[in-house]
Each structure stands twice: as C-alpha cells, then as structure tokens.
Design an enzyme around this catalytic site. Structure first.
Site, PDB file in Angstrom:
ATOM      1  N   GLY A  46       0.172  -0.171   2.383  1.00 46.91           N
ATOM      2  CA  GLY A  46       0.649   0.234   1.065  1.00 46.91           C
ATOM      3  C   GLY A  46      -0.347   0.068  -0.065  1.00 46.91           C
ATOM      4  N   CYS A  47      -1.555  -0.350   0.245  1.00 49.87           N
ATOM      5  CA  CYS A  47      -2.579  -0.508  -0.788  1.00 49.87           C
ATOM      6  C   CYS A  47      -3.418   0.769  -0.834  1.00 49.87           C
ATOM      7  CB  CYS A  47      -3.495  -1.693  -0.466  1.00 49.87           C
ATOM      8  SG  CYS A  47      -2.655  -3.274  -0.464  1.00 49.87           S
TER       9      CYS A  47
END
Length: 135
Positions: A46-47
């Site tokens: 999710g980064c």
C-alpha cells in the site's frame, strides 16, 4: 535513534522544506537494513514507494530494521519506528501510534501518496508487537 518527542520538538520549529530535510535526515540515520532482508515478505503493502520493515525482538523489546527507495518515505518510516524502537512489545501493542504521530500533521504536510502507506506500517508494527506480547 532519536526519540519521537525530541523529533517533534525540532519539527515544531521548522517549516516547509526544512521539515522535508528533517525527514530525509531521519531516514539517513536509520540503522542499515541488509539487502538480503528486502524481500517480498518484508515489503509493506500500500505504499507508493517501496518500503521494507523487518521486525525483531529481544527480551520482549521490539527492534525494527527498515528501508525505502524514496528519501522522504524513508524518513516517514524512521518517524514511525522512532515511536516504538526498543520498547516493550506489550507497551507498543497498547500504544496509539497514530496519535503519537499527530504533532507531525503528516496528512497536511505531505502529499497523499507519501502518507498512504502510513496506516499499513503502523498495522505491521502493532501486529508484531501483539504477537510478541502474547508470547
């Protein structure tokens, strides 16, 4: 590694680009993470940038190695790690890490791509702490 309160005290007096420079400096100060630990298993999902976090523990104290391929993101990782580094797992499991980071107002200071992975990094830290605290 500096404590979160020491970093917050310095951060409060800085503005704009100076805050970015502080985050970059924090990232540079992270303990080096060996390339062998930068695997799919340690990659934080999710980064927008690649972020790796490797949790360890010693006598119920947590210790994290972390890295990122983006300087400011690496600084954000360092900020999160500084909130929990070398503390007892049971204390970290109960800690509200997001609240501890509120003085940095990351959502308003940084672009949304730079902060989108913060909840996932916090969740990883909390999950590891809970697992170690449970024995």
């Amino acid at each position: 590694m500096r404590t979160l309160s020491d970093i917050a005290e310095e951060y409060e007096f800085l503005e704009g680009d100076e805050r970015y420079r502080l985050l970059i400096e924090l990232g540079r100060d992270l303990e080096p993470m060996p390339d062998a630990l930068k695997t799919d298993a340690t990659l934080v999902r999710g980064c927008s940038a690649q972020v790796w976090v490797y949790p360890t523990s010693d006598n119920d104290r947590l210790h994290f190695l972390a890295d990122s391929n983006a300087a400011i993101t690496k600084g954000i990782v360092a900020l999160i790690i500084s909130a929990v580094q070398d503390q007892h797992a049971r204390d970290v499991a109960k800690m509200d890490i997001a609240a501890a980071l509120e003085p940095f107002d990351l959502r308003n200071q940084l672009s949304s791509n730079r902060t989108q992975g913060v909840p996932n990094m916090i969740a990883l830290v909390k999950e590891h702490a809970a697992r170690i605290a449970a024995g």
